[in-house]
Motif scaffolding. Structure first.
Motif, PDB file in Angstrom:
ATOM      1  N   VAL A 138       0.850  -1.197   0.000  1.00  0.00           N
ATOM      2  CA  VAL A 138       0.000   0.000   0.000  1.00  0.00           C
ATOM      3  C   VAL A 138       0.884   1.244   0.000  1.00  0.00           C
ATOM      4  O   VAL A 138       1.747   1.398   0.865  1.00  0.00           O
ATOM      5  CB  VAL A 138      -0.909  -0.002   1.239  1.00  0.00           C
ATOM      6  N   PRO A 139       0.696   2.114  -0.974  1.00  0.00           N
ATOM      7  CA  PRO A 139       1.508   3.339  -0.973  1.00  0.00           C
ATOM      8  C   PRO A 139       1.114   4.248   0.191  1.00  0.00           C
ATOM      9  O   PRO A 139      -0.066   4.384   0.508  1.00  0.00           O
ATOM     10  CB  PRO A 139       1.175   3.986  -2.326  1.00  0.00           C
ATOM     11  N   ARG A 140       2.112   4.833   0.828  1.00  0.00           N
ATOM     12  CA  ARG A 140       1.846   5.712   1.967  1.00  0.00           C
ATOM     13  C   ARG A 140       2.403   7.089   1.680  1.00  0.00           C
ATOM     14  O   ARG A 140       3.429   7.222   1.008  1.00  0.00           O
ATOM     15  CB  ARG A 140       2.521   5.167   3.226  1.00  0.00           C
ATOM     16  N   LEU A 141       1.737   8.079   2.210  1.00  0.00           N
ATOM     17  CA  LEU A 141       2.208   9.456   2.043  1.00  0.00           C
ATOM     18  C   LEU A 141       3.572   9.604   2.694  1.00  0.00           C
ATOM     19  O   LEU A 141       3.826   9.034   3.751  1.00  0.00           O
ATOM     20  CB  LEU A 141       1.234  10.430   2.699  1.00  0.00           C
ATOM     21  N   ALA A 166      -0.838   9.463  -2.848  1.00  0.00           N
ATOM     22  CA  ALA A 166       0.247   8.639  -2.331  1.00  0.00           C
ATOM     23  C   ALA A 166       1.077   8.045  -3.462  1.00  0.00           C
ATOM     24  O   ALA A 166       2.301   7.940  -3.359  1.00  0.00           O
ATOM     25  CB  ALA A 166      -0.327   7.523  -1.451  1.00  0.00           C
ATOM     26  N   VAL A 167       0.413   7.661  -4.559  1.00  0.00           N
ATOM     27  CA  VAL A 167       1.130   7.096  -5.703  1.00  0.00           C
ATOM     28  C   VAL A 167       2.025   8.149  -6.333  1.00  0.00           C
ATOM     29  O   VAL A 167       3.201   7.906  -6.640  1.00  0.00           O
ATOM     30  CB  VAL A 167       0.116   6.537  -6.732  1.00  0.00           C
ATOM     31  N   VAL A 168       1.462   9.342  -6.532  1.00  0.00           N
ATOM     32  CA  VAL A 168       2.230  10.423  -7.140  1.00  0.00           C
ATOM     33  C   VAL A 168       3.448  10.747  -6.276  1.00  0.00           C
ATOM     34  O   VAL A 168       4.556  10.959  -6.773  1.00  0.00           O
ATOM     35  CB  VAL A 168       1.330  11.655  -7.331  1.00  0.00           C
ATOM     36  N   ASP A 169       3.234  10.731  -4.993  1.00  0.00           N
ATOM     37  CA  ASP A 169       4.294  11.082  -4.052  1.00  0.00           C
ATOM     38  C   ASP A 169       5.505  10.156  -4.209  1.00  0.00           C
ATOM     39  O   ASP A 169       6.646  10.582  -4.107  1.00  0.00           O
ATOM     40  CB  ASP A 169       3.729  11.011  -2.628  1.00  0.00           C
TER      41      ASP A 169
END
Lengths: 563, 368, 344
Positions: A267-270, A502-505
């Motif tokens: 899971v992508p996280r900030l 989160a993905v972009v980050d």
């Protein structure tokens, strides 16, 4: 969470088999689950895990190609009766459905009948389950509409579904379920089709359903943030089997099974991309900021002309930005924000209406296709939907060879074969896949092949339009990793479009936030996510559920204060 | 085969898939402008057909030569051709023809020397009467059976009904008409074989009704004679069944496919999940949304029905427009044929307009 | 099968094959029955056309044999199994030879309309613009027009009403062409417009492929998927149009060819006097051919559209009951199982 009375749903050794063209397929195997009164049980898993089939079998809503074994005991909210859905006759199923358990679907736009008023559709459920007079039923419908947060319910009850927004439609669908006062609501990906800010509101409403009506909820989702936000207990499914079942805090803090750990890890996280961004910024030469940008937009405006006297729609309204060589610009926004339109304009798929857009030295405002065609060689594009971005009649090798053939690097697909295999290796696909057809590949594999095709000509600029939004989270993680590796290796500049902060980050050097066609905020990930300035960015950020129950509870509080 | 395209002009899709949802399909006053645009579209449609028919028919030569060639001496023929103006440049004649049409002059028949519009006035009522009977037969048979086939999908009643529908379509109306005549008229003697009424009834109508409508059923009721009404109805049964079954088969298939399509929609599943019974699902949720495309296709069926009417009227000597057309064809009176074809084109274009407006009115997505 | 002697692997075409054969394997139950019945009826029709000279006892325009004239309206007998017509021809022979006329009309009519319609639809749908709008209005206008009337007008043009065998065939075939060009145009144009918005066409555009390459390689091949079934349906409509024209007197003269509609026209007066053998055989022949072609087209249509395709039900398990939801489709079906990427 312990319950004093018995469970409202009790699934015992459930197995579901489907007949398909390719033979029998086992969708669910030996699943046993319980849902207590007023409890929120989340069933999580990736596509094909059997979570939706399990949820639908609670209401006996499986197609006739399905064979069900085991038992699904549904108990009425007041505990007065209980029935096994698996063995119920069709006529008796009608009594149980809606009264004991109700369903909320993924797509609010298709789960309302377009030719009937919403009030009629709510009342229909009431009348199917007992004697209400017309006036009583209408009063109840108005009341429930008010309780799910539809303003002016007395008037809106006589409106048709298309007169409501997506979020309001989902509220109406929830109202349809609530009005029958069921013991449990089965919510199948209830927020997946919605924007993240609307998702937060619907999650809030579902929480109120539980608190105010005492309804238990079975929440089917792939989104761990949503789970952390709403669930009391979590059941993880994988390939038709129940992998793990635990209290929500336990599951997030101490997952027992390997699969669960893997799932949570994907899971992508900030804030995940912070280190990488800083590393990349440090590695850049000093004069990098002065280099001529590959893409520069100044007061860019893109308008779709209206038809039949409908007003024109301004998709992009006065946007300015730049992408320098080797830089990844993340473009974030909700549906209708114009993010996809900008990507298409850079690729020459949509005409620029006003302002200036320079792509690799070519002015796109009023450009002729003939002049732009040589420039296309230097641009790669990865599309959102891996299912439709390949011609179904061409093999992967033929598709990946297309750019090489079109630009005269190879005479035909045979001649390009060597380069195609190199590219497939670069995106970590076995070269034997070259002779397969797109439908023989999974979504993640297709998206890799799509990346190979985009990189075939070693472009200076890559446009990626939501490349991972159709993928499962574990697949997404691997594709994002691959993406980052390739970016490092090939050094292309990139416009990365996504709705997911989160993905972009993870990937972007800089992030630009779009809202209704306007660029409201731009900066590094640290600036935009760490200290958002614009109220919209703040709201967007606060709406994003994070995969941690305690942190999410705190965020929810701050979201409520913003609203 | 139900390729229904209700789009007006099929403008290129410039808006990509990810079109913003804030954009309403049709904003305020949508219905009004839809009807206006749809109405204006009648004119190019008719214009195109008129032009096509005119130039197609004139490539063979002029109508007088076609009708009288070989029967008159060449010099006399040339004189008659010149007198009618058929020796002038084709384009001049075309413009003149358009001018005539604007003044609602559809030409004068060569064989009976009667304005074509008058032919319509004389025989239009008969064709209208037949078409209405046939539509009633088609609705009464096609729509309930189509719903039932969708309900019994893939079970034996569905199989029987589908084969029945295909048979309706596969049997030419004139052959079906001849079969019906053989069985019910020649063999059993139950029903009359030809005509719209017996001579007695026709005389009765002519003598006792002041302003005959031309629609025999109404006229017969006006005479007050029960026997006349019965006679008229008996004559109507076989032609109505022959023509109606053709359309009934189309309706059946159309209703079945559309209802099966809507049965798979999310809202049917949603209603089922609230405990709405299967019968009601079919009746309310699947059927009504399926109706809108059905109505649009019914518009296209009118054209088929008119073609069928020509054949049915010829089979049963039903003295309507189709029968007249067939007579003009035998007489090689191509002025009359051209006039009637153009006239029917106008009728079809206007009917389709009305049908599209009705479909729009039923659809709340357009209405509001 | 490419003949190029390359060592690299030729694309493996799994799960593909001749369209009809593939569908036949896929079909089950009723749909299979319909498809098989249609194929048998159509096959008999084609065989009859091919072997007409062997099958027919007499010629289509034969009025007498060694024993003298056949005589008019003779009832069925050992010499004339289906009797003779009002014109004194042998009914059975004319029915058999009628298959040839029918087949010729189908082939010529479809070949002409197919190529013109497909080309126009492709170009119009792909480029759009004013030409597209004009063509759409024209096609819609012609489409909405009663096909039989249009066929009559065209038949007048081509034959002036009277005709030899090939004159009659061409008249009917070109009439059919005029009617069907708009149909192919509409179908292919709609498909093209749909495919044009697909990501793989946009991706070809982004790559920089020329319009011609996109149209032929990406759009056309995908747009023609539904054509086999349209072809069969139009073939059956061609027969009906030919018969309708024949019935109205635009048929082929009995001396130059056998045509069922024309024979039915001549049999019209026989019906009133109770003579059945002149009308029923040619009528049934029409029904036979149209039924065969329509059955093939309809079942292909069902099989191509997954919504309409019926599947084998799973074997009922030992316990429990099959939950029956008529017409229900499952959003996230078991196909999703294949969507799991193998973890390697």
């Amino acid at each position: 969470m312990s319950s004093t009375t018995g469970p409202v749903v009790d699934i015992r050794d459930l197995s579901v088999t489907f007949a398909t063209d390719a033979g029998r397929v086992v969708a669910v195997q030996d699943v046993s689950l319980e849902v207590g009164p007023g409890e929120v049980l989340a069933i999580v898993g990736e596509s094909g895990s059997g979570k939706t089939v399990t949820a639908r079998s609670i209401l006996g809503l499986l197609p006739e190609t399905a064979t069900t074994r085991g038992a699904v005991l549904l108990t009425r909210k007041d505990g007065s009766s209980s029935a096994d859905v698996v063995t119920l006759k069709r006529s008796d199923l009608g009594d149980v459905r809606g009264r004991d358990a109700a369903m909320v679907f993924q797509e609010p736009s298709t789960s309302l009948n377009p030719v009937y008023k919403v009030g009629w559709q709510i009342i229909e459920g009431l009348r199917a389950h007992g004697g209400y007079s017309r006036a009583e039923a209408r009063a109840k419908a108005i009341d429930v509409l008010r309780r799910v947060g539809i303003p002016e319910p007395e008037k809106r009850i006589d409106h048709y579904p298309h007169q409501f927004s997506g979020g309001q439609k989902q509220r109406i669908v929830i109202a349809q379920a609530l009005v029958l006062d069921p013991g449990v609501i089965i919510a199948d990906e209830p927020t997946t089709a919605l924007d993240v800010t609307v998702q937060a509101e619907i999650l809030d409403l579902l929480r109120r359903c539980r608190d105010e009506f005492g309804t238990a909820i079975v929440l089917i989702t792939h989104n761990m943030g949503v789970v952390a936000d709403l669930a009391d207990r979590v059941a993880v499914m994988f390939q038709g089997r129940l992998v793990e079942q635990a209290d929500v805090r336990t599951l997030f803090s101490a997952p027992r099974e390997e699969y669960t750990k893997q799932l949570l890890g994907s899971v992508p996280r900030l804030g995940q991309g912070l280190a990488r961004t800083q590393e990349r910024a440090a590695a850049r030469p000093a004069d990098w900021a002065q280099a001529a940008p590959l893409v520069a937009a100044r007061d860019l405006r893109i308008v779709y002309p209206g038809r039949l006297r409908a007003p024109d729609f301004t998709a992009v309204d006065g946007v300015s930005f730049a992408i320098r060589p080797g830089e990844v610009l993340g473009l974030v926004g909700e549906s209708g924000s114009g993010k996809t339109t900008i990507g298409r304009a850079i690729a020459g798929l949509t005409k620029v209406t006003d302002g200036s857009l320079t792509v690799l030295g070519t002015e796109m405002n009023g450009v002729k296709e003939k002049r732009f065609r040589p420039v296309r060689e230097r641009i790669g594009f990865v599309f959102q939907d891996p299912a439709s971005s390949f011609n179904p009649l061409l093999t992967i090798a033929q598709a990946v060879a297309e750019p090489l053939v079109v630009h005269g690097r190879a005479k035909d697909a045979h001649e390009a074969r060597g380069r195609v295999e190199e590219l497939l290796e670069a995106v970590q696909l076995p070269t034997s896949f070259a002779d397969r057809f797109p439908h023989e590949l999974s979504g993640g594999q297709r998206q890799r092949a799509s990346l190979a095709r985009a990189l075939a000509l070693r472009p200076e600029l890559l446009i990626a339009d939501e490349p991972t939004s159709a993928l499962d989270v574990s697949v997404q993680a691997r594709v994002l990793d691959l993406f980052a590796e390739l970016q490092l290796e090939y050094g292309f500049a990139c416009l990365f479009i996504s709705h997911d902060l989160a993905v972009v980050d993870i990937l972007a050097d800089r992030i630009a936030v779009l809202y209704r066609g306007q660029l409201v905020e731009e900066g590094t990930g640290e600036q935009v996510l760490g200290a958002p300035q614009h109220p919209y960015t703040q709201r967007l950020l606060a709406s994003l559920p994070v995969p941690d129950p305690d942190e999410q509870a705190a965020r929810r509080a701050s979201w409520q204060s913003l609203a | 085969m139900t390729t229904t395209s209700t789009e007006l002009t099929g403008e290129p899709a410039t808006v990509p898939e990810a079109a913003p949802p804030t954009r309403r399909r049709r904003t305020g006053g949508g219905l009004g402008s839809y009807i206006t645009v749809r109405f204006l579209l009648i004119f190019p449609t008719v214009f195109i057909l008129v032009t096509t028919v005119f130039f197609l028919m004139r490539t063979t030569g002029d109508p007088i030569t076609a009708a009288l060639g070989g029967r008159l001496a060449p010099a006399e023929l040339a004189e008659r051709v010149a007198a009618a103006g058929y020796d002038r440049p084709l384009f001049t004649q075309y413009l003149e023809y358009l001018g005539q049409l604007v003044r609602l002059d559809f030409g004068t028949t060569l064989s009976t020397n009667q304005p074509v519009l008058e032919v319509l006035a004389d025989f239009g009522a008969a064709t209208l009467e037949l078409a209405v009977y046939a539509l009633i037969v088609a609705f009464v048979i096609g729509i309930p059976l189509g719903r039932f086939a969708a309900y019994a999908r893939d079970r034996w009643p569905d199989a029987v009904l589908r084969v029945f529908a295909i048979l309706c379509y596969a049997t030419p109306v004139f052959f079906l008409g001849m079969l019906l005549k053989l069985v019910f008229s020649s063999s059993l003697g139950w029903l009359p074989a030809n005509g719209r009424a017996s001579t007695r009834t026709e005389i009765l109508i002519q003598t006792s009704v002041d302003n005959p409508t031309g629609i025999y059923l109404i006229d017969a009721i006006k005479t007050g004679s029960g026997e006349a009404v019965r006679d008229v109805l008996e004559h109507a049964i076989l032609p109505a069944v022959a023509l109606g079954l053709l359309t009934a088969g189309v309706f059946l298939r159309l209703v079945r496919t559309n209802v099966i399509g809507t049965l798979g929609m999310g809202y049917v599943e949603a209603a089922r999940s609230r405990g709405v019974g299967e019968r009601r699902l079919l009746r309310k949720h699947a059927y009504r949304p399926a109706l809108i495309p059905i109505i649009t296709v019914i518009g296209l069926q009118i054209a088929l029905l008119l073609g069928g009417a020509v054949l049915t009227e010829t089979t049963f000597e039903w003295r309507g427009l189709g029968f007249q057309l067939s007579e003009f064809l035998q007489a090689r009176d191509f002025v009359a044929v051209q006039g009637m074809v153009v006239l029917l084109a106008v009728v079809v274009a206007v009917t389709n307009f009305v049908v599209d407006v009705v479909a729009a009115l039923i659809d709340p997505r357009v209405r509001y | 099968m490419s003949t190029a002697a390359t060592t690299t692997a030729v694309p493996v075409r799994r799960r593909r094959g001749l369209p009809v054969v593939r569908q036949l394997k896929q079909a089950v139950g009723l749909q299979r029955g319909m498809l098989v019945a249609g194929l048998v009826l159509t096959g008999v029709f084609l065989l009859t056309a091919a072997l007409a000279d062997l099958l027919a006892p007499y010629g289509y325009n034969q009025l007498r044999d060694a024993d003298g004239p056949f005589g008019a309206q003779q009832s069925p007998s050992g010499e004339h199994w289906l009797g003779t017509t009002v014109g004194g021809y042998d009914v059975l022979s004319r029915v058999i030879y009628g298959t040839r006329t029918a087949l010729a009309v189908i082939v010529v009519g479809i070949v002409l309309s197919f190529f013109i319609g497909v080309l126009l639809g492709l170009v119009s749908g792909y480029f759009g613009g004013w030409l597209d709008r004009v063509l759409v209005v024209v096609a819609d206008a012609v489409y909405a027009f009663p096909p039989l009337l249009l066929a009559i007008v065209t038949a007048i043009v081509i034959s002036g009403g009277q005709s030899s065998l090939w004159g009659g065939i061409m008249a009917a075939a070109i009439a059919i062409t005029v009617i069907y060009i708009p149909q192919y145009f509409r179908v292919i144009r709609a498909e093209t417009v749909r495919i044009k918005a697909e990501a793989y066409v946009e991706s070809a555009k982004v790559i920089g492929a020329s319009h011609w390459r996109i149209m032929t390689r990406h759009v056309l091949r995908n747009a023609t998927r539904t054509l086999p079934l349209i072809l069969t349906l139009n073939a059956s409509e061609a027969i009906l149009t030919l018969a309708g024209l024949g019935f109205l007197g635009f048929g082929i003269e009995p001396t130059s060819g056998a045509e069922w509609g024309f024979d039915l026209n001549r049999a019209l007066s026989d019906v009133t006097s109770g003579i059945w053998w002149t009308s029923i055989p040619p009528g049934l022949a029409i029904v036979w051919v149209v039924l065969g072609l329509t059955l093939v087209g309809e079942s292909l249509n069902d099989l191509v559209d997954p919504r309409l395709r019926s599947r084998r039900a799973a074997d009922a398990g030992e316990t429990g009951e099959v939950t029956v939801v008529p017409g229900g489709t499952l959003g996230a079906g078991p196909a999703g199982l294949a969507g799991i990427e193998a973890t390697r």
